[in-house]
Design a protein around this motif. Sequence first.
Motif, mmCIF file in Angstrom:
data_model
loop_
_atom_site.group_PDB
_atom_site.id
_atom_site.type_symbol
_atom_site.label_atom_id
_atom_site.label_comp_id
_atom_site.label_asym_id
_atom_site.label_seq_id
_atom_site.Cartn_x
_atom_site.Cartn_y
_atom_site.Cartn_z
ATOM 1 N N GLY A 34 41.612 42.510 46.223
ATOM 2 C CA GLY A 34 41.542 42.831 44.804
ATOM 3 C C GLY A 34 42.146 44.183 44.529
ATOM 4 N N HIS A 35 42.257 44.522 43.265
ATOM 5 C CA HIS A 35 42.820 45.800 42.826
ATOM 6 C C HIS A 35 41.902 46.953 43.232
ATOM 7 C CE1 HIS A 35 45.381 48.328 40.309
ATOM 8 N NE2 HIS A 35 44.294 48.842 39.763
ATOM 9 N N SER A 36 40.594 46.736 43.093
ATOM 10 C CA SER A 36 39.604 47.726 43.524
ATOM 11 C C SER A 36 39.189 47.353 44.946
ATOM 12 C CB SER A 36 38.396 47.696 42.583
ATOM 13 O OG SER A 36 37.711 46.445 42.707
ATOM 14 N N ASP A 37 37.954 47.660 45.332
ATOM 15 C CA ASP A 37 37.483 47.240 46.651
ATOM 16 C C ASP A 37 37.083 45.762 46.669
ATOM 17 O OD1 ASP A 37 34.986 47.165 45.408
ATOM 18 O OD2 ASP A 37 34.179 48.871 46.511
ATOM 19 N N HIS A 43 31.043 43.046 40.797
ATOM 20 C CA HIS A 43 31.868 42.657 39.651
ATOM 21 C C HIS A 43 31.155 41.620 38.782
ATOM 22 C CE1 HIS A 43 35.839 44.033 41.749
ATOM 23 N NE2 HIS A 43 34.939 44.995 41.631
ATOM 24 N N ALA A 44 30.501 40.644 39.393
ATOM 25 C CA ALA A 44 29.756 39.645 38.625
ATOM 26 C C ALA A 44 28.598 40.300 37.876
ATOM 27 C CB ALA A 44 29.244 38.538 39.548
ATOM 28 N N ILE A 45 27.923 41.230 38.536
ATOM 29 C CA ILE A 45 26.801 41.940 37.901
ATOM 30 C C ILE A 45 27.299 42.768 36.719
ATOM 31 C CG2 ILE A 45 25.122 43.805 38.245
ATOM 32 C CD1 ILE A 45 24.632 42.579 41.077
ATOM 33 N N HIS A 61 37.270 47.101 30.509
ATOM 34 C CA HIS A 61 36.892 48.504 30.732
ATOM 35 C C HIS A 61 37.541 49.107 31.978
ATOM 36 C CE1 HIS A 61 33.868 48.572 27.542
ATOM 37 N NE2 HIS A 61 33.605 47.333 27.898
ATOM 38 N N PHE A 62 37.833 48.271 32.969
ATOM 39 C CA PHE A 62 38.387 48.731 34.238
ATOM 40 C C PHE A 62 39.562 47.830 34.619
ATOM 41 C CE2 PHE A 62 33.809 49.346 34.016
ATOM 42 C CZ PHE A 62 33.709 50.720 34.156
ATOM 43 N N PRO A 63 40.690 47.942 33.906
ATOM 44 C CA PRO A 63 41.806 47.004 34.085
ATOM 45 C C PRO A 63 42.447 47.071 35.474
ATOM 46 C CG PRO A 63 42.421 48.800 32.602
ATOM 47 C CD PRO A 63 40.968 48.966 32.905
ATOM 48 N N ASP A 64 42.849 45.887 35.958
ATOM 49 C CA ASP A 64 43.491 45.827 37.271
ATOM 50 C C ASP A 64 44.981 46.166 37.201
ATOM 51 O OD1 ASP A 64 44.635 43.565 36.173
ATOM 52 O OD2 ASP A 64 43.737 42.166 37.599
ATOM 53 N N THR A 65 45.383 46.701 36.082
ATOM 54 C CA THR A 65 46.762 47.173 35.912
ATOM 55 C C THR A 65 46.823 48.698 35.901
ATOM 56 O OG1 THR A 65 46.455 47.003 33.520
ATOM 57 C CG2 THR A 65 47.496 45.121 34.629
ATOM 58 N N LEU A 70 42.845 51.534 40.946
ATOM 59 C CA LEU A 70 43.387 51.047 42.206
ATOM 60 C C LEU A 70 42.519 51.511 43.374
ATOM 61 C CD1 LEU A 70 45.664 49.508 43.638
ATOM 62 C CD2 LEU A 70 46.921 51.677 43.754
ATOM 63 N N ASN A 71 42.048 50.565 44.161
ATOM 64 C CA ASN A 71 41.186 50.817 45.324
ATOM 65 C C ASN A 71 39.865 51.499 44.958
ATOM 66 O OD1 ASN A 71 43.037 49.667 47.198
ATOM 67 N ND2 ASN A 71 44.229 51.552 47.089
ATOM 68 N N MET A 72 39.465 51.415 43.694
ATOM 69 C CA MET A 72 38.230 52.058 43.241
ATOM 70 C C MET A 72 37.007 51.443 43.920
ATOM 71 S SD MET A 72 36.767 52.481 39.347
ATOM 72 C CE MET A 72 37.619 53.989 38.908
ATOM 73 N N ASP A 73 36.072 52.286 44.276
ATOM 74 C CA ASP A 73 34.783 51.861 44.800
ATOM 75 C C ASP A 73 34.022 51.193 43.652
ATOM 76 O OD1 ASP A 73 32.059 51.799 45.611
ATOM 77 O OD2 ASP A 73 32.260 53.658 46.747
ATOM 78 N N SER A 74 33.595 49.967 43.853
ATOM 79 C CA SER A 74 32.913 49.237 42.785
ATOM 80 C C SER A 74 31.576 49.855 42.402
ATOM 81 C CB SER A 74 32.730 47.771 43.177
ATOM 82 O OG SER A 74 33.985 47.125 43.169
ATOM 83 N N LYS A 75 31.019 50.702 43.246
ATOM 84 C CA LYS A 75 29.786 51.410 42.865
ATOM 85 C C LYS A 75 30.055 52.336 41.683
ATOM 86 C CE LYS A 75 28.865 52.887 47.115
ATOM 87 N NZ LYS A 75 29.847 52.177 47.951
#
Length: 157
Positions: A34-37, A43-45, A61-65, A70-75
């Motif tokens: 994925g774009h983030s981690d 992501h579902a939560i 709110h957090f676009p994959d573009t 990019l590579n963001m920690d989902s926390k």
Amino acid sequence: MIRVGMGYDVHKLVEGRDLWLGGIKINHSLGLLGHSDADVLIHAICDAILGAANMRDIGYHFPDTSEATLNMDSKIILKKTVELISNKGYHIGNIDATVCAERPKINPHVSEMTKCMAEVMGIDEELISIKATTTEKLGFTGREEGMSAYAVCLIEK
């Protein structure tokens, strides 16, 4: 006021990526792409939380573009999502989530994931339920091509 939201996410399993679920790194031969981690559970939560507050979805709110995600920690995404609903006067009532995966086994990691996400969101662990299931070897999950997660969140004002 009480509101309910539902979230769903899917990510492909690939070689050469770490597997992040519920904010923790799980030892596995494959990771989620994925774009983030690509933490499918978080992501579902986040989508469930945002949906409950009528605030669109995680991609809005957090676009994959965006280079910023990019590579963001989902926390970080989870923490910011809770801040977004808090700015509208909401707080988490409870979260119920299910991870769909053939391997690795998720149940041994549930306590650590729950603890991690509760700390990130600033809520009691008792407000988070994480379950795991397989698809009995059916579909993309059964073929171990990817993982999915479902989440429901109750928020209160």
